[in-house]
Design a protein around this motif. Structure first.
Motif, PDB file in Angstrom:
ATOM      1  N   ASP A 100       0.805  -1.219   0.000  1.00 12.85           N
ATOM      2  CA  ASP A 100       0.000   0.000   0.000  1.00 12.85           C
ATOM      3  C   ASP A 100       0.841   1.274   0.000  1.00 12.85           C
ATOM      4  OD1 ASP A 100      -2.346  -1.476   0.026  1.00 12.85           O
ATOM      5  OD2 ASP A 100      -2.492  -1.472   2.214  1.00 12.85           O
ATOM      6  N   VAL A 101       2.150   1.150   0.121  1.00 10.13           N
ATOM      7  CA  VAL A 101       3.041   2.309   0.080  1.00 10.13           C
ATOM      8  C   VAL A 101       4.049   2.103  -1.044  1.00 10.13           C
ATOM      9  CG1 VAL A 101       2.746   2.760   2.538  1.00 10.13           C
ATOM     10  CG2 VAL A 101       4.661   1.358   1.762  1.00 10.13           C
ATOM     11  N   GLU A 102       4.634   3.194  -1.500  1.00 11.35           N
ATOM     12  CA  GLU A 102       5.615   3.121  -2.577  1.00 11.35           C
ATOM     13  C   GLU A 102       6.912   2.471  -2.085  1.00 11.35           C
ATOM     14  OE1 GLU A 102       5.595   3.919  -5.883  1.00 11.35           O
ATOM     15  OE2 GLU A 102       3.421   4.026  -5.555  1.00 11.35           O
ATOM     16  N   PRO A 103       7.435   1.523  -2.834  1.00 12.41           N
ATOM     17  CA  PRO A 103       8.705   0.901  -2.440  1.00 12.41           C
ATOM     18  C   PRO A 103       9.856   1.899  -2.496  1.00 12.41           C
ATOM     19  CG  PRO A 103       7.545  -0.394  -4.109  1.00 12.41           C
ATOM     20  CD  PRO A 103       6.859   0.923  -4.034  1.00 12.41           C
ATOM     21  N   ASP A 104      10.800   1.717  -1.605  1.00 11.77           N
ATOM     22  CA  ASP A 104      12.004   2.544  -1.586  1.00 11.77           C
ATOM     23  C   ASP A 104      12.895   2.124  -2.753  1.00 11.77           C
ATOM     24  OD1 ASP A 104      14.430   3.807  -1.109  1.00 11.77           O
ATOM     25  OD2 ASP A 104      14.423   3.394   1.034  1.00 11.77           O
ATOM     26  N   PRO A 105      13.154   2.993  -3.715  1.00  7.36           N
ATOM     27  CA  PRO A 105      13.963   2.602  -4.868  1.00  7.36           C
ATOM     28  C   PRO A 105      15.427   2.368  -4.519  1.00  7.36           C
ATOM     29  CG  PRO A 105      13.471   4.951  -4.955  1.00  7.36           C
ATOM     30  CD  PRO A 105      12.662   4.386  -3.820  1.00  7.36           C
ATOM     31  N   GLN A 106      15.850   2.800  -3.322  1.00 10.52           N
ATOM     32  CA  GLN A 106      17.249   2.612  -2.931  1.00 10.52           C
ATOM     33  C   GLN A 106      17.490   1.289  -2.201  1.00 10.52           C
ATOM     34  OE1 GLN A 106      19.458   6.043  -1.437  1.00 10.52           O
ATOM     35  NE2 GLN A 106      17.668   7.330  -1.848  1.00 10.52           N
ATOM     36  N   VAL A 107      16.429   0.558  -1.914  1.00  6.71           N
ATOM     37  CA  VAL A 107      16.604  -0.768  -1.321  1.00  6.71           C
ATOM     38  C   VAL A 107      16.917  -1.757  -2.444  1.00  6.71           C
ATOM     39  CG1 VAL A 107      15.431  -2.670  -0.150  1.00  6.71           C
ATOM     40  CG2 VAL A 107      15.152  -0.330   0.669  1.00  6.71           C
TER      41      VAL A 107
END
Length: 299
Positions: A146-153
């Motif tokens: 339901d939340v945007e994934p962290d692109p830095q992970v």
């Protein structure tokens, strides 16, 4: 491994027995009744199906009234009971085996009813537990977060090991209360390397200044600590203290969920201590829903 039948329980009912390799398929069927609750046992059983029970690192106990296997317990580094129908006689049988063999495991862990019932039967015979965590909500998600994934992970790689290991150790000490390290090549160190090699370790890094993409420190990390039966269980979630309260765990967990469901298993699960309000709120915000309760007895 022989079919040992020496244990009996109160009232003269037949006890459990130590199963052998021929029983692994039936044991996996027992675990399949609830893949999320039984994943820790299923992981070892899937290894046993490939390598044999002994090579998988433990024993397999079974309870089979009237010749039908109805409950199992993996007895290795951890004692993991799987009792889908919550039959007290199965817990009696496993407790008889546990009393006969003595404590070898560092914990009893799994579905709360089975763990606490087994410990109630063993506590007068085994050494005192260091801690009993009786209420650990178990969560799953089988859809997009339901939340945007962290692109830095990202998935970690072998070159990240020297940075990832200290973060893993800090998480373990915070969670369990002592350091797991035993030197290069030790079991904990080897497991961290294995998770990296298998693409089951994820992290967001701070970047060192002036040296390109070199990782300077871990901001967020998590691992897929158990993968079996179509379920990937997230373990070792950790945010460095300096960055807690910034929402990194929500976006980081969303990134792990997306990667895990895409590449590893359709269902992602985890469990956490009931008193960890911040973590529970983050998991719920991501879209995890509680489906049960785990418990852990630590020695």
């Amino acid at each position: 491994m022989g079919r040992w039948r020496g244990a009996t329980v109160d009232g003269g009912r037949a006890g459990g027995r130590v199963l052998d390799d021929a029983d692994v398929a039936a044991a996996l069927a027992v675990c399949a009744v609830d893949p999320v609750a039984s994943i820790l046992a299923t992981t070892r059983l899937e290894a046993a199906a490939q390598l044999g029970i002994g090579a998988a690192g433990g024993q397999l106990w079974g309870y089979e009234p009237e010749g039908r296997l109805e409950a199992v317990c993996w007895a290795g580094a951890n004692l993991v009971p799987v009792v889908p129908n919550r039959d007290p006689a199965a817990l009696d049988a496993f407790a008889a085996l546990g009393r006969a063999q003595g404590r070898r495991a560092s914990s009893v862990v799994g579905e709360a009813g089975a763990v606490l019932g087994l410990w109630d039967r063993l506590s007068a015979y085994w050494p005192r537990a260091r801690e009993v965590r009786a209420d650990q909500p178990s969560f799953v998600i089988d859809r997009d977060p339901d939340v945007e994934p962290d692109p830095q992970v990202r998935r970690t790689v072998a070159e990240d090991y020297d940075v990832i290991l200290p973060a893993c150790v800090r998480m373990f000490v915070e969670e369990v209360g002592y350091s797991p390290v035993s030197g290069a090549g030790g079991p904990y160190e080897s497991r961290v390397r294995m998770l990296i090699a298998e693409g089951r370790s994820f992290a967001r890094f701070e970047q060192a200044h002036g040296v390109g993409p070199r990782s300077a420190g871990v901001v967020f990390k998590a691992e897929l600590g158990a993968v079996a039966g179509g379920v990937a269980q997230v373990q070792g979630v950790w945010v460095t203290p300096a960055h807690r309260g910034e929402g990194l765990s929500k976006a980081g967990m969303a990134a792990v969920v997306v990667a895990a469901r895409r590449d590893v298993a359709p269902v992602v699960s985890l469990y956490a201590n009931h008193y960890n309000d911040r973590a529970l709120a983050a998991y719920r915000a991501v879209g995890f829903e509680q489906v049960g309760t785990y418990a852990t007895v630590l020695f």
